[in-house]
Design a protein around this motif. Structure first.
Motif, PDB file in Angstrom:
ATOM      1  N   SER A  45       0.836  -1.198   0.000  1.00  0.00           N
ATOM      2  CA  SER A  45       0.000   0.000   0.000  1.00  0.00           C
ATOM      3  C   SER A  45       0.876   1.256   0.000  1.00  0.00           C
ATOM      4  O   SER A  45       0.594   2.211  -0.719  1.00  0.00           O
ATOM      5  CB  SER A  45      -0.910  -0.009   1.226  1.00  0.00           C
ATOM      6  OG  SER A  45      -1.638   1.191   1.314  1.00  0.00           O
ATOM      7  N   ASN A  46       1.936   1.251   0.800  1.00  0.00           N
ATOM      8  CA  ASN A  46       2.846   2.397   0.838  1.00  0.00           C
ATOM      9  C   ASN A  46       3.509   2.613  -0.515  1.00  0.00           C
ATOM     10  O   ASN A  46       3.669   3.760  -0.955  1.00  0.00           O
ATOM     11  CB  ASN A  46       3.917   2.203   1.916  1.00  0.00           C
ATOM     12  CG  ASN A  46       3.382   2.434   3.308  1.00  0.00           C
ATOM     13  OD1 ASN A  46       2.279   2.925   3.486  1.00  0.00           O
ATOM     14  ND2 ASN A  46       4.160   2.068   4.306  1.00  0.00           N
ATOM     15  N   THR A  47       3.877   1.528  -1.174  1.00  0.00           N
ATOM     16  CA  THR A  47       4.489   1.637  -2.498  1.00  0.00           C
ATOM     17  C   THR A  47       3.505   2.262  -3.479  1.00  0.00           C
ATOM     18  O   THR A  47       3.861   3.167  -4.243  1.00  0.00           O
ATOM     19  CB  THR A  47       4.942   0.248  -2.994  1.00  0.00           C
ATOM     20  OG1 THR A  47       5.892  -0.287  -2.063  1.00  0.00           O
ATOM     21  CG2 THR A  47       5.566   0.319  -4.371  1.00  0.00           C
ATOM     22  N   GLU A  48       2.261   1.785  -3.467  1.00  0.00           N
ATOM     23  CA  GLU A  48       1.237   2.331  -4.354  1.00  0.00           C
ATOM     24  C   GLU A  48       0.995   3.811  -4.062  1.00  0.00           C
ATOM     25  O   GLU A  48       0.873   4.625  -4.983  1.00  0.00           O
ATOM     26  CB  GLU A  48      -0.068   1.546  -4.202  1.00  0.00           C
ATOM     27  CG  GLU A  48       0.021   0.122  -4.733  1.00  0.00           C
ATOM     28  CD  GLU A  48      -1.173  -0.740  -4.357  1.00  0.00           C
ATOM     29  OE1 GLU A  48      -2.107  -0.229  -3.701  1.00  0.00           O
ATOM     30  OE2 GLU A  48      -1.163  -1.930  -4.716  1.00  0.00           O
ATOM     31  N   MET A  49       0.953   4.159  -2.779  1.00  0.00           N
ATOM     32  CA  MET A  49       0.732   5.554  -2.411  1.00  0.00           C
ATOM     33  C   MET A  49       1.923   6.419  -2.835  1.00  0.00           C
ATOM     34  O   MET A  49       1.737   7.573  -3.246  1.00  0.00           O
ATOM     35  CB  MET A  49       0.491   5.676  -0.909  1.00  0.00           C
ATOM     36  CG  MET A  49      -0.836   5.091  -0.469  1.00  0.00           C
ATOM     37  SD  MET A  49      -1.026   5.188   1.301  1.00  0.00           S
ATOM     38  CE  MET A  49      -2.167   6.557   1.386  1.00  0.00           C
ATOM     39  N   SER A  50       3.121   5.887  -2.755  1.00  0.00           N
ATOM     40  CA  SER A  50       4.304   6.636  -3.187  1.00  0.00           C
ATOM     41  C   SER A  50       4.235   6.922  -4.677  1.00  0.00           C
ATOM     42  O   SER A  50       4.563   8.028  -5.123  1.00  0.00           O
ATOM     43  CB  SER A  50       5.580   5.852  -2.866  1.00  0.00           C
ATOM     44  OG  SER A  50       5.786   5.783  -1.485  1.00  0.00           O
ATOM     45  N   VAL A  51       3.785   5.926  -5.442  1.00  0.00           N
ATOM     46  CA  VAL A  51       3.635   6.123  -6.887  1.00  0.00           C
ATOM     47  C   VAL A  51       2.574   7.193  -7.154  1.00  0.00           C
ATOM     48  O   VAL A  51       2.779   8.097  -7.975  1.00  0.00           O
ATOM     49  CB  VAL A  51       3.274   4.794  -7.591  1.00  0.00           C
ATOM     50  CG1 VAL A  51       2.842   5.011  -9.021  1.00  0.00           C
ATOM     51  CG2 VAL A  51       4.456   3.826  -7.525  1.00  0.00           C
ATOM     52  N   GLN A  52       1.461   7.112  -6.449  1.00  0.00           N
ATOM     53  CA  GLN A  52       0.393   8.107  -6.620  1.00  0.00           C
ATOM     54  C   GLN A  52       0.882   9.504  -6.231  1.00  0.00           C
ATOM     55  O   GLN A  52       0.579  10.490  -6.907  1.00  0.00           O
ATOM     56  CB  GLN A  52      -0.830   7.732  -5.780  1.00  0.00           C
ATOM     57  CG  GLN A  52      -1.553   6.502  -6.289  1.00  0.00           C
ATOM     58  CD  GLN A  52      -2.676   6.063  -5.358  1.00  0.00           C
ATOM     59  OE1 GLN A  52      -2.835   6.591  -4.266  1.00  0.00           O
ATOM     60  NE2 GLN A  52      -3.446   5.080  -5.791  1.00  0.00           N
ATOM     61  N   LEU A  53       1.644   9.575  -5.140  1.00  0.00           N
ATOM     62  CA  LEU A  53       2.180  10.861  -4.699  1.00  0.00           C
ATOM     63  C   LEU A  53       3.132  11.425  -5.746  1.00  0.00           C
ATOM     64  O   LEU A  53       3.063  12.615  -6.076  1.00  0.00           O
ATOM     65  CB  LEU A  53       2.908  10.705  -3.363  1.00  0.00           C
ATOM     66  CG  LEU A  53       3.608  11.956  -2.824  1.00  0.00           C
ATOM     67  CD1 LEU A  53       2.599  13.076  -2.589  1.00  0.00           C
ATOM     68  CD2 LEU A  53       4.371  11.636  -1.562  1.00  0.00           C
ATOM     69  N   HIS A  54       3.998  10.584  -6.299  1.00  0.00           N
ATOM     70  CA  HIS A  54       4.939  11.032  -7.325  1.00  0.00           C
ATOM     71  C   HIS A  54       4.180  11.544  -8.553  1.00  0.00           C
ATOM     72  O   HIS A  54       4.516  12.588  -9.118  1.00  0.00           O
ATOM     73  CB  HIS A  54       5.888   9.900  -7.711  1.00  0.00           C
ATOM     74  CG  HIS A  54       6.869  10.289  -8.762  1.00  0.00           C
ATOM     75  ND1 HIS A  54       7.906  11.159  -8.527  1.00  0.00           N
ATOM     76  CD2 HIS A  54       6.960   9.943 -10.070  1.00  0.00           C
ATOM     77  CE1 HIS A  54       8.590  11.333  -9.640  1.00  0.00           C
ATOM     78  NE2 HIS A  54       8.041  10.609 -10.591  1.00  0.00           N
TER      79      HIS A  54
END
Length: 141
Positions: free
Chosen positions: A70-79
C-alpha cells in the motif's frame, strides 16, 4: 538351632530392608511420575503458546506485506500527483505571463486611443470609435 535362628533373623532383616527399599522406590516413582506429568503439561502449554505465536507472527507478516505494498502504491500516486502539480504550476506561470503581456498590450492600446482622442477632440470635435478605429465627427456646418 541357633544357626537356623540367626539365619531366620537375617532373612527377616533382609526382607524388611527390601520392603523398605520397595516403598521408597514406589514413592520416588510416584514423585517422578507427578513431575513428568507436570512437565508434560508445561511442554504442551508451551507448544500451544508457540503455535499461537507462530500464527500471530504469520498474520503480522501478512499485514506488514500489505502495508508495504500500500505504501508503495501511495508513493507512486504521490509522485504522479507531484508531477501533475509541477506541470500545472508551469502552465499557470506561462498563462500568467501571457495574460500579463495581453493586459499590458491592451493598456497601451487604450492609452494610445485616449491620447489620439484627446488630440482629435482639440482638432475638431468629439471622437467616434468604430471597430477600434477613431473618426472625428465634423461639427462645422
Amino acid at each position: 538351632v541357633q544357626l537356623e535362628s540367626a539365619h531366620s533373623v537375617h532373612d527377616k532383616r533382609t526382607l524388611d530392608l527390601l520392603k523398605d527399599l520397595a516403598e521408597k522406590a514406589t514413592a520416588e516413582k510416584a514423585a517422578l511420575q507427578a513431575e513428568l506429568t507436570l512437565r508434560s503439561k508445561e511442554a504442551e502449554s508451551l507448544r500451544v503458546d508457540n503455535a499461537i505465536s507462530t500464527k500471530r507472527e504469520a498474520e503480522l507478516r501478512e499485514r506488514i506485506t500489505a502495508l508495504e505494498q500500500s505504501n508503495t502504491e501511495m508513493s507512486v500516486q504521490l509522485h504522479t500527483a507531484q508531477s501533475q502539480l509541477a506541470l500545472a504550476t508551469s502552465q499557470l506561470e506561462h498563462y500568467q505571463v501571457v495574460f500579463q503581456a495581453q493586459l499590458d498590450e491592451d493598456g497601451q492600446e487604450q492609452q494610445m486611443k485616449a491620447q489620439s482622442a484627446s488630440q482629435n477632440e482639440g482638432a475638431g470635435g468629439p471622437v467616434i470609435q468604430t471597430r477600434g478605429m477613431t473618426a472625428v465627427e465634423d461639427t462645422a456646418v
